[in-house]
Design a protein around this motif. Structure first.
Motif, short mmCIF file in Angstrom:
data_model
loop_
_atom_site.label_atom_id
_atom_site.label_comp_id
_atom_site.label_asym_id
_atom_site.label_seq_id
_atom_site.Cartn_x
_atom_site.Cartn_y
_atom_site.Cartn_z
N VAL A 107 0.87 -1.19 0.00
CA VAL A 107 0.00 0.00 0.00
C VAL A 107 0.90 1.23 0.00
O VAL A 107 1.86 1.31 0.77
CB VAL A 107 -0.95 0.02 1.21
N GLY A 108 0.60 2.18 -0.87
CA GLY A 108 1.48 3.33 -1.07
C GLY A 108 1.35 4.39 0.00
O GLY A 108 0.46 4.37 0.85
N VAL A 119 0.41 14.74 2.64
CA VAL A 119 1.70 14.11 2.37
C VAL A 119 2.12 13.32 3.61
O VAL A 119 2.00 13.79 4.74
CB VAL A 119 2.75 15.18 2.01
N GLY A 120 2.60 12.12 3.37
CA GLY A 120 3.02 11.25 4.46
C GLY A 120 1.95 10.27 4.90
O GLY A 120 2.24 9.32 5.64
N GLU A 121 0.71 10.47 4.45
CA GLU A 121 -0.38 9.58 4.84
C GLU A 121 -0.38 8.31 3.99
O GLU A 121 0.00 8.34 2.81
CB GLU A 121 -1.73 10.28 4.68
N PRO A 122 -0.85 7.20 4.55
CA PRO A 122 -1.06 6.01 3.73
C PRO A 122 -2.13 6.27 2.68
O PRO A 122 -3.09 7.01 2.93
CB PRO A 122 -1.50 4.93 4.72
N ALA A 123 -1.94 5.68 1.51
CA ALA A 123 -2.86 5.93 0.38
C ALA A 123 -4.13 5.10 0.53
O ALA A 123 -4.46 4.25 -0.29
CB ALA A 123 -2.16 5.63 -0.93
N TRP A 166 -1.44 4.76 -12.21
CA TRP A 166 -0.95 6.15 -12.19
C TRP A 166 -0.17 6.48 -10.93
O TRP A 166 0.40 7.56 -10.81
CB TRP A 166 -2.15 7.09 -12.23
N ASN A 167 -0.15 5.59 -9.93
CA ASN A 167 0.38 5.96 -8.62
C ASN A 167 1.77 6.58 -8.63
O ASN A 167 1.99 7.61 -7.99
CB ASN A 167 0.33 4.77 -7.67
N ILE A 178 -5.89 2.36 -1.80
CA ILE A 178 -7.14 1.69 -1.42
C ILE A 178 -8.26 2.62 -1.81
O ILE A 178 -8.41 3.72 -1.26
CB ILE A 178 -7.15 1.36 0.09
N LEU A 179 -9.05 2.20 -2.80
CA LEU A 179 -9.97 3.09 -3.50
C LEU A 179 -11.42 2.65 -3.34
O LEU A 179 -11.72 1.56 -2.87
CB LEU A 179 -9.64 3.12 -4.99
#
Length: 363
Positions: A107-108, A119-123, A166-167, A178-179
């Motif tokens: 997980v990005g 910025v810095g948060e899990p995606a 696209w990440n 996680i979408l």
């Protein structure tokens, strides 16, 4: 997992988003953390009165942590994450902390501004976070928990899969996002692609870029980069969704837009089509012939274009006759783009290429 639904009017199976899978895995893991037992299958609540059940592919309980995994079924959608194992590991958090999210393997992490996460948060996008928080609260209420937990989401092979998304361009590094906004994947809806276009524009604006490019494919993207030297995160993988780029820029303008693509795709844009997919719009050879006639083309050339096999064939006939069909298509495509932008402060130029990436028209 529960039997996927049929998408209305298509006969194709709908599937479930990574966000729905992460919610199901978290629900099962937190339940086991509080009760010692994993619900299998685990049922979650989604919008529009949907209550899918997911079979657990993995489960582990011990050392103050519980983890569960769900295999994503995207239905009949050609989703890069179809078949991926989405895991949630849940541990108790500090009192009053609520739900804390962490990015596990695959997980990005957000590294650029302009996304709906800092910025810095899990995606893990805002709606899946809301789903997870709501389900954590429901489990806590049922089983006497505090609801203060650390939720770590991971996706097996997510870093490898993310290279096909696209990440990296959006500055989401290390894995997938996680979408999902409804929890449901509608086959061939292309919602994720259009959402990526919008996020790409957001990132470019946050970076202060004054020039972005919407490109139909990798060849046109390489041509634009050669022409204008744009950074990678100013290049929008537009694909067939010209309308998505233009409509979002209308509301969130960038000073300059370059639209680039092959003669066939941009001939359709010149005719007013905003979805350039071959299954949803067609090249009009009659329209190309009319452009050639209006530009003073000889009768035999007009007839040849009307009878051409493809737009590329028509282009080659016009090149041999010294008539700039590529420029005519570029001008028409630019006119359509400006109409869709409706006066938004966006300067537009269009680049038409052939299959080798050679520029064959501009406006």
């Amino acid at each position: 997992m529960t039997t996927a639904e049929r998408a209305e009017g298509t006969g194709l199976r709908s599937g479930w988003t990574t966000g729905a899978c992460a919610t199901a895995a978290t629900t099962a893991a937190y339940t086991a953390l509080l009760t010692g037992e994993f619900p299998d299958p685990v049922t979650i609540d989604l919008p529009k009165d949907r209550h899918p059940s997911f079979a657990l592919a993995t489960e582990h309980l011990g050392d103050g942590a519980a983890s569960a995994g769900v295999v994503k079924d995207a239905g009949d959608d050609p989703d890069v994450t179809h078949g991926a194992l989405v895991r949630a590991r849940v541990t108790h958090g500090e009192p009053g902390s609520g739900v804390t999210f962490r990015a596990g393997e695959g997980v990005g992490t957000v590294t650029k501004p302009g996304l709906p996460l800092d910025v810095g948060e899990p995606a893990i996008n805002p709606v899946p976070r809301r789903f997870i928080r709501e389900h954590v609260a429901a489990v806590a209420a049922r089983h006497g928990g505090s609801g203060d937990v650390v939720v770590e989401i991971s996706v097996e092979n997510g870093a490898e899969l993310a290279r096909r998304t696209w990440n990296p361009r959006l500055g989401i590094l290390g894995g997938l996002s996680i979408l999902g906004t409804t929890g449901v994947v509608v086959p061939y809806s292309c919602t994720a692609w259009i959402d990526s276009i919008r996020r790409g524009i957001d990132v470019a604006r946050a970076a202060g870029y004054e020039h972005v490019a919407g490109c139909t494919g990798s060849t046109s993207e390489q041509t634009v980069q050669r022409l204008h030297g744009l950074p990678e995160d100013a290049l929008l993988d537009m694909g067939d969704f010209a309308g998505a780029v233009l409509k979002y820029l209308r509301r969130h303008p960038v000073p300059r837009l370059t639209v680039a693509g092959g003669i066939g795709k941009l001939a359709k844009l010149a005719d007013g089509h905003l979805d350039l997919h071959s299954g949803r719009s067609q090249v009009s050879l009659e329209s190309l012939a009319a452009r050639v006639r209006a530009a003073g083309g000889a009768a035999d050339l007009v007839a040849g274009v009307r009878a051409a096999n493809t737009a590329l064939d028509a282009l080659r006939q016009c090149q041999a006759a010294g008539l700039p069909l590529g420029d005519l298509v570029a001008a028409g495509a630019r006119e359509t783009a400006l109409e869709v932008l409706r006066g938004a402060p966006v300067a537009v130029d269009v680049v038409v290429i052939d299959r080798a990436g050679t520029v064959v028209g501009q406006a």
